[in-house]
Design a protein around this motif. Structure first.
Motif, PDB file in Angstrom:
ATOM      1  N   GLN A  74      43.974   1.927 108.209  1.00  0.00           N
ATOM      2  CA  GLN A  74      44.466   1.753 106.850  1.00  0.00           C
ATOM      3  C   GLN A  74      45.033   3.064 106.303  1.00  0.00           C
ATOM      4  O   GLN A  74      46.032   3.059 105.583  1.00  0.00           O
ATOM      5  CB  GLN A  74      43.337   1.255 105.942  1.00  0.00           C
ATOM      6  N   ARG A  75      44.419   4.176 106.656  1.00  0.00           N
ATOM      7  CA  ARG A  75      44.875   5.469 106.131  1.00  0.00           C
ATOM      8  C   ARG A  75      46.198   5.891 106.749  1.00  0.00           C
ATOM      9  O   ARG A  75      46.910   6.730 106.183  1.00  0.00           O
ATOM     10  CB  ARG A  75      43.791   6.534 106.361  1.00  0.00           C
ATOM     11  N   ILE A  77      48.723   4.085 106.872  1.00  0.00           N
ATOM     12  CA  ILE A  77      49.787   3.541 106.031  1.00  0.00           C
ATOM     13  C   ILE A  77      49.533   3.827 104.555  1.00  0.00           C
ATOM     14  O   ILE A  77      50.170   3.246 103.678  1.00  0.00           O
ATOM     15  CB  ILE A  77      49.935   2.017 106.250  1.00  0.00           C
ATOM     16  N   TYR A  78      48.578   4.732 104.268  1.00  0.00           N
ATOM     17  CA  TYR A  78      48.252   5.092 102.887  1.00  0.00           C
ATOM     18  C   TYR A  78      49.458   5.791 102.255  1.00  0.00           C
ATOM     19  O   TYR A  78      50.119   6.625 102.886  1.00  0.00           O
ATOM     20  CB  TYR A  78      47.041   6.028 102.876  1.00  0.00           C
ATOM     21  N   VAL A  79      49.746   5.475 101.004  1.00  0.00           N
ATOM     22  CA  VAL A  79      50.901   6.060 100.310  1.00  0.00           C
ATOM     23  C   VAL A  79      50.538   7.442  99.781  1.00  0.00           C
ATOM     24  O   VAL A  79      49.627   7.578  98.957  1.00  0.00           O
ATOM     25  CB  VAL A  79      51.358   5.163  99.147  1.00  0.00           C
ATOM     26  N   GLY A  80      51.238   8.473 100.251  1.00  0.00           N
ATOM     27  CA  GLY A  80      50.978   9.830  99.802  1.00  0.00           C
ATOM     28  C   GLY A  80      49.753  10.438 100.459  1.00  0.00           C
ATOM     29  O   GLY A  80      49.259   9.963 101.484  1.00  0.00           O
ATOM     30  N   GLU A  81      49.263  11.521  99.863  1.00  0.00           N
ATOM     31  CA  GLU A  81      48.090  12.220 100.392  1.00  0.00           C
ATOM     32  C   GLU A  81      46.820  11.403 100.153  1.00  0.00           C
ATOM     33  O   GLU A  81      46.661  10.787  99.097  1.00  0.00           O
ATOM     34  CB  GLU A  81      47.936  13.591  99.715  1.00  0.00           C
ATOM     35  N   TRP A  82      45.927  11.416 101.142  1.00  0.00           N
ATOM     36  CA  TRP A  82      44.628  10.756 100.999  1.00  0.00           C
ATOM     37  C   TRP A  82      43.575  11.801 100.685  1.00  0.00           C
ATOM     38  O   TRP A  82      43.468  12.825 101.362  1.00  0.00           O
ATOM     39  CB  TRP A  82      44.255  10.035 102.288  1.00  0.00           C
ATOM     40  N   LEU A  83      42.795  11.555  99.613  1.00  0.00           N
ATOM     41  CA  LEU A  83      41.660  12.407  99.285  1.00  0.00           C
ATOM     42  C   LEU A  83      40.393  11.561  99.250  1.00  0.00           C
ATOM     43  O   LEU A  83      40.462  10.356  98.960  1.00  0.00           O
ATOM     44  CB  LEU A  83      41.858  13.076  97.913  1.00  0.00           C
ATOM     45  N   LEU A 114      37.828  16.613 103.962  1.00  0.00           N
ATOM     46  CA  LEU A 114      39.203  16.624 104.478  1.00  0.00           C
ATOM     47  C   LEU A 114      39.244  17.184 105.894  1.00  0.00           C
ATOM     48  O   LEU A 114      40.010  16.705 106.734  1.00  0.00           O
ATOM     49  CB  LEU A 114      40.105  17.451 103.558  1.00  0.00           C
ATOM     50  N   ALA A 115      38.429  18.201 106.162  1.00  0.00           N
ATOM     51  CA  ALA A 115      38.366  18.749 107.521  1.00  0.00           C
ATOM     52  C   ALA A 115      37.815  17.708 108.496  1.00  0.00           C
ATOM     53  O   ALA A 115      38.282  17.595 109.632  1.00  0.00           O
ATOM     54  CB  ALA A 115      37.496  20.006 107.539  1.00  0.00           C
ATOM     55  N   LEU A 116      36.845  16.916 108.042  1.00  0.00           N
ATOM     56  CA  LEU A 116      36.287  15.859 108.889  1.00  0.00           C
ATOM     57  C   LEU A 116      37.332  14.804 109.234  1.00  0.00           C
ATOM     58  O   LEU A 116      37.253  14.162 110.280  1.00  0.00           O
ATOM     59  CB  LEU A 116      35.094  15.199 108.191  1.00  0.00           C
ATOM     60  N   GLU A 117      38.310  14.626 108.344  1.00  0.00           N
ATOM     61  CA  GLU A 117      39.378  13.662 108.605  1.00  0.00           C
ATOM     62  C   GLU A 117      40.220  14.048 109.817  1.00  0.00           C
ATOM     63  O   GLU A 117      40.899  13.209 110.406  1.00  0.00           O
ATOM     64  CB  GLU A 117      40.291  13.533 107.378  1.00  0.00           C
TER      65      GLU A 117
END
Length: 298
Positions: A74-75, A77-83, A114-117
């Protein structure tokens, strides 16, 4: 009065919630994991369990791992930055041990999440289970379906990747507060010069609107650019007679600010600072990620 099974589960609920949240980065997905873990717990004969905590963490981890693999798609195709979804710190108010509180603050920081991402789901699970939740590599091997030796290698690789993607900023809480107060003051005054002085030359602004509200599509970098962006946005809101209210609020282990527009919560913003200036700004604007604040007294 709770029955014995439910009572044991409740003793470990916050540990499980913390694990699921760190694995997934969203509160709603974490709640689903906790609910499924609870159902599996009630289907189990606890008299056969030597270590209920280990059993619960293992099951919660497996469910989280499966959920994370789906969430990753899902991420993409996420629009813009994901936080990550902000985690109000009221959840941890009963943690009286300062050392425990510092550990919690660091391990739920937006920067670490974010680092874990950047890790694969298995790398993320191994790192969290060993370095944060103190499971042995033998126990982790059961969760991720690898050998103990492989898990040790994965943990080493994960730590290296996290160090590369997780810059450490060491402002004290007082320094952090002063910089955040200065930031809010400069924004309110549309003071470009004052705001620029507060920002590091290489400051990075991350905004998450999820395609639902206006937000930057990419990370904005540079002190002058970021300062000009905030002055422009808040000047526009002022010309439109939008009433702005800024309220300090702790979430994800540090002080941030909730920004209300005409009394509607619009943004949860926090900073990372060091050496007297702001190096990172995280602004969550996706309305779906702000709902946790509705459950606390604002």
């Amino acid at each position: 009065m709770l029955d014995e099974k439910t009572s044991i589960f409740e003793q470990h609920r916050k540990t499980l919630e913390g694990l699921a949240y760190r694995m997934l980065g969203t509160l709603e997905e974490a709640k689903d994991v906790i609910h499924e873990t609870f159902l599996k717990w009630h289907e189990t004969n606890i008299e056969t369990l030597a270590n209920p905590r280990a059993w619960l963490i293992t099951v919660c981890s497996r469910i989280s791992l499966n959920q994370l693999k789906s969430a990753r798609k899902q991420r993409e195709i996420y629009v813009g930055e994901w936080l990550p979804e902000p985690f109000p710190d009221t959840h941890w108010d009963d943690q009286s041990d300062p050392a425990v509180q510092v550990e919690i603050n660091d391990t739920i920081s937006i920067a670490l999440l974010l680092a874990l991402e950047k890790l694969t789901p298995v790398e993320r699970a191994v790192f969290l289970l060993h370095d944060i939740f103190d499971l042995s590599f033998d126990e982790i091997a059961v969760v991720v379906g690898k050998t103990s030796a492989n898990c040790r290698q994965v943990a080493t690789r994960s730590r290296k990747r996290i160090r590369e993607n997780h810059p450490r900023f060491d402002a004290t809480p007082d320094e952090h507060r002063l910089l955040l107060d200065g930031f809010m003051s400069a924004v309110r005054e549309f003071n470009l010069e004052k705001l620029t002085l507060l920002l590091a030359d290489g400051v990075a602004l991350y905004t998450d609107g999820g395609g639902k509200v206006q937000a930057l599509q990419d990370v904005l970098r540079g002190g002058e650019k970021v300062a000009a962006f905030f002055v422009k946005i808040f000047s526009q809101l002022d010309r439109q007679d939008v009433v702005i209210r800024m309220q300090p609020q702790c979430f994800n282990g540090s002080l941030g600010v909730l920004i209300f527009e005409d009394d509607e919560l619009a943004t949860a913003l926090t900073i990372e600072a060091d050496s007297g200036c702001i190096h990172r700004i995280y602004a969550v604007r996706n309305p779906s990620k702000l709902s946790a604040f509705s459950r606390i007294n604002l």
